[in-house]
Design a protein around this motif. Structure first.
Motif, PDB file in Angstrom:
ATOM      1  N   VAL A  45      -2.566  -2.039   4.581  1.00  8.28           N
ATOM      2  CA  VAL A  45      -1.913  -3.311   4.266  1.00  8.28           C
ATOM      3  C   VAL A  45      -2.554  -3.901   3.014  1.00  8.28           C
ATOM      4  CG1 VAL A  45      -1.393  -5.650   5.050  1.00  8.28           C
ATOM      5  CG2 VAL A  45      -1.352  -3.744   6.684  1.00  8.28           C
ATOM      6  N   ALA A  46      -1.741  -4.099   1.974  1.00  8.72           N
ATOM      7  CA  ALA A  46      -2.248  -4.625   0.700  1.00  8.72           C
ATOM      8  C   ALA A  46      -2.003  -6.120   0.612  1.00  8.72           C
ATOM      9  CB  ALA A  46      -1.583  -3.919  -0.467  1.00  8.72           C
ATOM     10  N   VAL A  47      -3.069  -6.875   0.334  1.00 12.22           N
ATOM     11  CA  VAL A  47      -2.993  -8.298   0.028  1.00 12.22           C
ATOM     12  C   VAL A  47      -3.822  -8.535  -1.239  1.00 12.22           C
ATOM     13  CG1 VAL A  47      -2.712  -8.898   2.471  1.00 12.22           C
ATOM     14  CG2 VAL A  47      -4.997  -8.922   1.462  1.00 12.22           C
ATOM     15  N   ILE A  48      -3.749  -9.735  -1.802  1.00  5.95           N
ATOM     16  CA  ILE A  48      -4.471 -10.038  -3.032  1.00  5.95           C
ATOM     17  C   ILE A  48      -5.649 -10.957  -2.726  1.00  5.95           C
ATOM     18  CG2 ILE A  48      -4.328 -11.040  -5.346  1.00  5.95           C
ATOM     19  CD1 ILE A  48      -2.740  -8.477  -5.045  1.00  5.95           C
ATOM     20  N   PRO A  49      -6.851 -10.592  -3.152  1.00  8.92           N
ATOM     21  CA  PRO A  49      -8.006 -11.469  -2.918  1.00  8.92           C
ATOM     22  C   PRO A  49      -7.851 -12.799  -3.636  1.00  8.92           C
ATOM     23  CG  PRO A  49      -8.596  -9.657  -4.385  1.00  8.92           C
ATOM     24  CD  PRO A  49      -7.237  -9.355  -3.851  1.00  8.92           C
ATOM     25  N   GLY A  50      -8.213 -13.872  -2.960  1.00 10.63           N
ATOM     26  CA  GLY A  50      -8.007 -15.198  -3.516  1.00 10.63           C
ATOM     27  C   GLY A  50      -8.838 -15.508  -4.731  1.00 10.63           C
ATOM     28  N   SER A  94      -7.189  -7.248 -14.644  1.00 10.81           N
ATOM     29  CA  SER A  94      -5.972  -7.565 -13.904  1.00 10.81           C
ATOM     30  C   SER A  94      -6.158  -7.193 -12.444  1.00 10.81           C
ATOM     31  CB  SER A  94      -4.787  -6.801 -14.485  1.00 10.81           C
ATOM     32  OG  SER A  94      -3.674  -6.917 -13.630  1.00 10.81           O
ATOM     33  N   ILE A  95      -6.070  -8.189 -11.577  1.00  7.59           N
ATOM     34  CA  ILE A  95      -6.262  -7.923 -10.152  1.00  7.59           C
ATOM     35  C   ILE A  95      -5.172  -6.990  -9.637  1.00  7.59           C
ATOM     36  CG2 ILE A  95      -4.966  -9.981  -9.475  1.00  7.59           C
ATOM     37  CD1 ILE A  95      -7.920  -8.253  -7.637  1.00  7.59           C
ATOM     38  N   PHE A  96      -3.978  -7.072 -10.234  1.00 10.10           N
ATOM     39  CA  PHE A  96      -2.895  -6.234  -9.748  1.00 10.10           C
ATOM     40  C   PHE A  96      -3.147  -4.766 -10.095  1.00 10.10           C
ATOM     41  CE2 PHE A  96      -1.092 -10.495 -10.558  1.00 10.10           C
ATOM     42  CZ  PHE A  96      -0.837 -10.832  -9.243  1.00 10.10           C
ATOM     43  N   GLN A  97      -3.764  -4.511 -11.245  1.00  4.45           N
ATOM     44  CA  GLN A  97      -4.141  -3.144 -11.574  1.00  4.45           C
ATOM     45  C   GLN A  97      -5.261  -2.662 -10.646  1.00  4.45           C
ATOM     46  OE1 GLN A  97      -5.141  -3.054 -15.727  1.00  4.45           O
ATOM     47  NE2 GLN A  97      -3.031  -3.313 -16.403  1.00  4.45           N
ATOM     48  N   GLU A  98      -6.195  -3.553 -10.351  1.00  2.00           N
ATOM     49  CA  GLU A  98      -7.295  -3.179  -9.472  1.00  2.00           C
ATOM     50  C   GLU A  98      -6.785  -2.829  -8.072  1.00  2.00           C
ATOM     51  OE1 GLU A  98     -11.629  -4.990  -8.017  1.00  2.00           O
ATOM     52  OE2 GLU A  98     -10.447  -6.035  -9.559  1.00  2.00           O
ATOM     53  N   VAL A  99      -5.891  -3.660  -7.547  1.00  2.00           N
ATOM     54  CA  VAL A  99      -5.339  -3.386  -6.221  1.00  2.00           C
ATOM     55  C   VAL A  99      -4.491  -2.123  -6.249  1.00  2.00           C
ATOM     56  CG1 VAL A  99      -3.818  -4.273  -4.399  1.00  2.00           C
ATOM     57  CG2 VAL A  99      -5.467  -5.797  -5.499  1.00  2.00           C
ATOM     58  N   ALA A 100      -3.826  -1.857  -7.373  1.00  2.00           N
ATOM     59  CA  ALA A 100      -3.065  -0.608  -7.487  1.00  2.00           C
ATOM     60  C   ALA A 100      -3.976   0.601  -7.320  1.00  2.00           C
ATOM     61  CB  ALA A 100      -2.350  -0.551  -8.835  1.00  2.00           C
ATOM     62  N   GLY A 101      -5.196   0.502  -7.859  1.00  2.00           N
ATOM     63  CA  GLY A 101      -6.167   1.579  -7.657  1.00  2.00           C
ATOM     64  C   GLY A 101      -6.548   1.734  -6.199  1.00  2.00           C
ATOM     65  N   TRP A 102      -6.703   0.612  -5.503  1.00  2.00           N
ATOM     66  CA  TRP A 102      -7.019   0.683  -4.075  1.00  2.00           C
ATOM     67  C   TRP A 102      -5.852   1.315  -3.305  1.00  2.00           C
ATOM     68  CZ3 TRP A 102      -8.601  -5.174  -3.309  1.00  2.00           C
ATOM     69  CH2 TRP A 102      -9.728  -5.442  -4.097  1.00  2.00           C
ATOM     70  N   LYS A 103      -4.625   0.966  -3.694  1.00  2.00           N
ATOM     71  CA  LYS A 103      -3.457   1.518  -3.008  1.00  2.00           C
ATOM     72  C   LYS A 103      -3.384   3.028  -3.199  1.00  2.00           C
ATOM     73  CE  LYS A 103      -0.501  -1.462  -4.833  1.00  2.00           C
ATOM     74  NZ  LYS A 103       0.737  -2.213  -5.139  1.00  2.00           N
ATOM     75  N   ALA A 109      -3.386   5.663  -0.195  1.00  2.00           N
ATOM     76  CA  ALA A 109      -2.310   6.639  -0.055  1.00  2.00           C
ATOM     77  C   ALA A 109      -2.861   8.059  -0.053  1.00  2.00           C
ATOM     78  CB  ALA A 109      -1.291   6.466  -1.176  1.00  2.00           C
ATOM     79  N   ALA A 110      -3.873   8.299  -0.891  1.00  2.00           N
ATOM     80  CA  ALA A 110      -4.495   9.624  -0.928  1.00  2.00           C
ATOM     81  C   ALA A 110      -5.157   9.964   0.400  1.00  2.00           C
ATOM     82  CB  ALA A 110      -5.516   9.682  -2.064  1.00  2.00           C
ATOM     83  N   GLY A 111      -5.558   8.916   1.123  1.00  2.00           N
ATOM     84  CA  GLY A 111      -6.154   9.129   2.446  1.00  2.00           C
ATOM     85  C   GLY A 111      -5.137   9.265   3.552  1.00  2.00           C
ATOM     86  N   GLY A 112      -3.851   9.274   3.195  1.00  2.00           N
ATOM     87  CA  GLY A 112      -2.800   9.496   4.175  1.00  2.00           C
ATOM     88  C   GLY A 112      -2.283   8.252   4.870  1.00  2.00           C
ATOM     89  N   LEU A 113      -2.657   7.063   4.390  1.00  2.00           N
ATOM     90  CA  LEU A 113      -2.213   5.835   5.046  1.00  2.00           C
ATOM     91  C   LEU A 113      -0.793   5.472   4.632  1.00  2.00           C
ATOM     92  CD1 LEU A 113      -5.392   3.561   4.776  1.00  2.00           C
ATOM     93  CD2 LEU A 113      -4.445   4.594   6.841  1.00  2.00           C
ATOM     94  N   ASP A 114      -0.031   4.942   5.580  1.00  2.00           N
ATOM     95  CA  ASP A 114       1.295   4.383   5.315  1.00  2.00           C
ATOM     96  C   ASP A 114       1.086   2.980   4.745  1.00  2.00           C
ATOM     97  OD1 ASP A 114       4.032   3.563   5.459  1.00  2.00           O
ATOM     98  OD2 ASP A 114       3.596   2.636   7.404  1.00  2.00           O
ATOM     99  N   LEU A 115       1.495   2.755   3.488  1.00  2.00           N
ATOM    100  CA  LEU A 115       1.222   1.487   2.824  1.00  2.00           C
ATOM    101  C   LEU A 115       2.279   0.438   3.160  1.00  2.00           C
ATOM    102  CD1 LEU A 115       0.133   2.589  -0.771  1.00  2.00           C
ATOM    103  CD2 LEU A 115      -1.307   2.112   1.214  1.00  2.00           C
ATOM    104  N   ILE A 116       1.809  -0.769   3.447  1.00  2.00           N
ATOM    105  CA  ILE A 116       2.664  -1.949   3.543  1.00  2.00           C
ATOM    106  C   ILE A 116       2.168  -2.881   2.453  1.00  2.00           C
ATOM    107  CG2 ILE A 116       3.501  -3.850   4.965  1.00  2.00           C
ATOM    108  CD1 ILE A 116       2.918  -2.222   7.442  1.00  2.00           C
ATOM    109  N   ASP A 117       2.915  -2.952   1.371  1.00  2.00           N
ATOM    110  CA  ASP A 117       2.442  -3.659   0.184  1.00  2.00           C
ATOM    111  C   ASP A 117       2.882  -5.122   0.215  1.00  2.00           C
ATOM    112  OD1 ASP A 117       1.540  -4.490  -2.242  1.00  2.00           O
ATOM    113  OD2 ASP A 117       2.533  -2.920  -3.412  1.00  2.00           O
TER     114      ASP A 117
END
Length: 407
Positions: free
Chosen positions: A362-367, A21-30, A34-42
């Motif tokens: 900034v989170a986007v989904i790979p095509g 699931s790409i959405f689960q994979e991107v959730a791991g990236w998010k 976040a652990a690195g202190g970045l402000d997420l724009i999902d």
């Protein structure tokens, strides 16, 4: 005694055909960002950032206090909801459908998309699905032991499918062809003549047409998406999915419906009658309120203008940052081609999306998650207010310049 093999003992082999699931994979990236202190724009998952109208919420809140709301609901949905859905189909598209035989209530359109192949296909059948296309289109086929045939959607064709490119041997084995206009991830608009050709094509090859119209209320620049059932005789060979998730900001409520060909609708009704008990009655009441409001004098502007304003603001900001992205004609998604220099720099869509997230938040989904034809694109969801979208564009611009990708 023969011992059973222990490898994958508790996991069906067919699940390996689902892919990750790409959405689960991107959730791991998010989580990593976040652990690195970045402000997420999902801008990844297409979940509306606003809730439904106050009237819909009022009806829902009152319904949950009714003593009789907690018995098992009908697996096909209450007749009150199905009748109101039929009224809306007539109001919105000028299409008359039988609420008893030609409408089935669903726990969101994805529920129906996930189960339809199990209901209308046999193992070994073929189904034609768009590439790029929403992942459940192919995922549902893996569960049903149905073979997908990816129908390419290419930029040079305006992302409309070339029906003549489908080999005859595929058409002879195919049970259905699934398309969605306007689409996800590609927000293509199909006109009435295209639907007429599609229905004629389906009749020649005895195909069921499955049309996913989840974004019916998200047309831009004066465009209003149309129903395939508006084509005369379409109900003889077509069904259509509708969703309340995007049209009425009710994604978490999990309600939608399938309408069209009575035989196909009935097949899915038979399957679901054996595997679930349907949609919670208060949610059905809230959906009735949503449809009544859409047909009433106080309907308001709906969700389309909101996303059109967001589209204009975001695309304008991206172009100002050196990324010339085409404007979508509809939906809540931008299908953005990677900058030309990305390929030269070894950045495919997955690496681009991952590095963008880990470096900017900034989170986007790979095509490529939507099929092989999406390898040079990313999908961006317009699910933040304009100010946050402008901030996302600024961060993307800095990323592009740092990578030497600004056009």
């Amino acid at each position: 005694m023969t011992l059973k093999a222990s490898k994958n003992r508790w996991r069906a082999n067919k699940l390996s055909n689902l892919g990750s699931s790409i959405f689960q994979e991107v959730a791991g990236w998010k989580a990593e960002a976040a652990a690195g202190g970045l402000d997420l724009i999902d801008l990844g998952i297409g979940s509306p950032d606003r809730g439904p109208s106050s009237e819909i919420r009022r009806v829902l809140s009152e319904a949950v206090f009714k003593e009789d709301s907690y018995s098992y609901p009908s697996s096909e949905g209450g007749l009150a909801f199905r009748s109101k859905a039929a009224d809306w189909m007539n109001y919105r598209f000028g299409v008359e459908v039988d609420p008893e035989k030609e409408i089935l209530t669903l726990m969101g359109s994805q529920d129906g998309l996930a189960h339809l192949a199990l209901a209308v296909c046999n193992p070994g059948d073929v189904a034609i699905v768009p590439d790029p296309g929403y992942p459940i289109y192919s995922g549902a086929l893996a569960i049903a032991d149905v073979t997908p045939w990816p129908l390419p959607l290419k930029a040079e064709n305006g992302f409309l499918p070339d029906l003549s490119s489908i080999p005859e041997e595929v058409l002879e084995r195919a049970a259905f062809i699934l398309l969605n206009f306007p689409g996800n991830p590609v927000s293509v608009r199909a006109d009435f003549p295209f639907f007429e050709r599609l229905i004629g094509f389906a009749r020649r090859w005895n195909l069921l047409v499955v049309h996913d119209l989840a974004y019916s209320e998200m047309g831009f620049d004066g465009y209003r998406p149309i129903s395939i059932l508006q084509v005369p005789g379409a109900r003889e060979t077509a069904v259509e999915f509708h969703s309340f998730s995007k049209s009425f900001n009710m994604a978490g409520c999990r309600i939608g419906f399938l309408t069209g060909n009575a035989e196909a609708v009935g097949a899915l009704r038979s399957l679901k009658g054996n595997i679930d008990y349907g949609v919670f009655e208060p949610v059905q009441e809230a959906a009735i309120a949503a449809l009544e409001q859409a047909m009433g004098a106080d309907a308001g502007e709906g969700v389309g203008p909101l996303y059109e304003r967001r589209r204009d603001a975001f695309i304008g900001a991206l172009r100002g940052e050196g990324w010339d992205v085409p404007k979508p004609a509809a939906t809540m998604f931008v299908w953005a081609p990677l900058p030309v220099a990305a390929a030269a720099g070894g950045l495919d869509s997955r690496r681009f999306a991952r590095e963008l997230l880990l470096e900017t938040g900034v989170a986007v989904i790979p095509g490529d998650a939507f099929g092989a034809e999406g390898r040079d694109f990313v999908r961006i969801a317009l699910v933040e207010e304009e100010e946050r979208l402008a901030e996302a564009a600024r961060r993307i611009g800095r990323f592009l310049r740092a990578k030497g990708l600004a056009e």
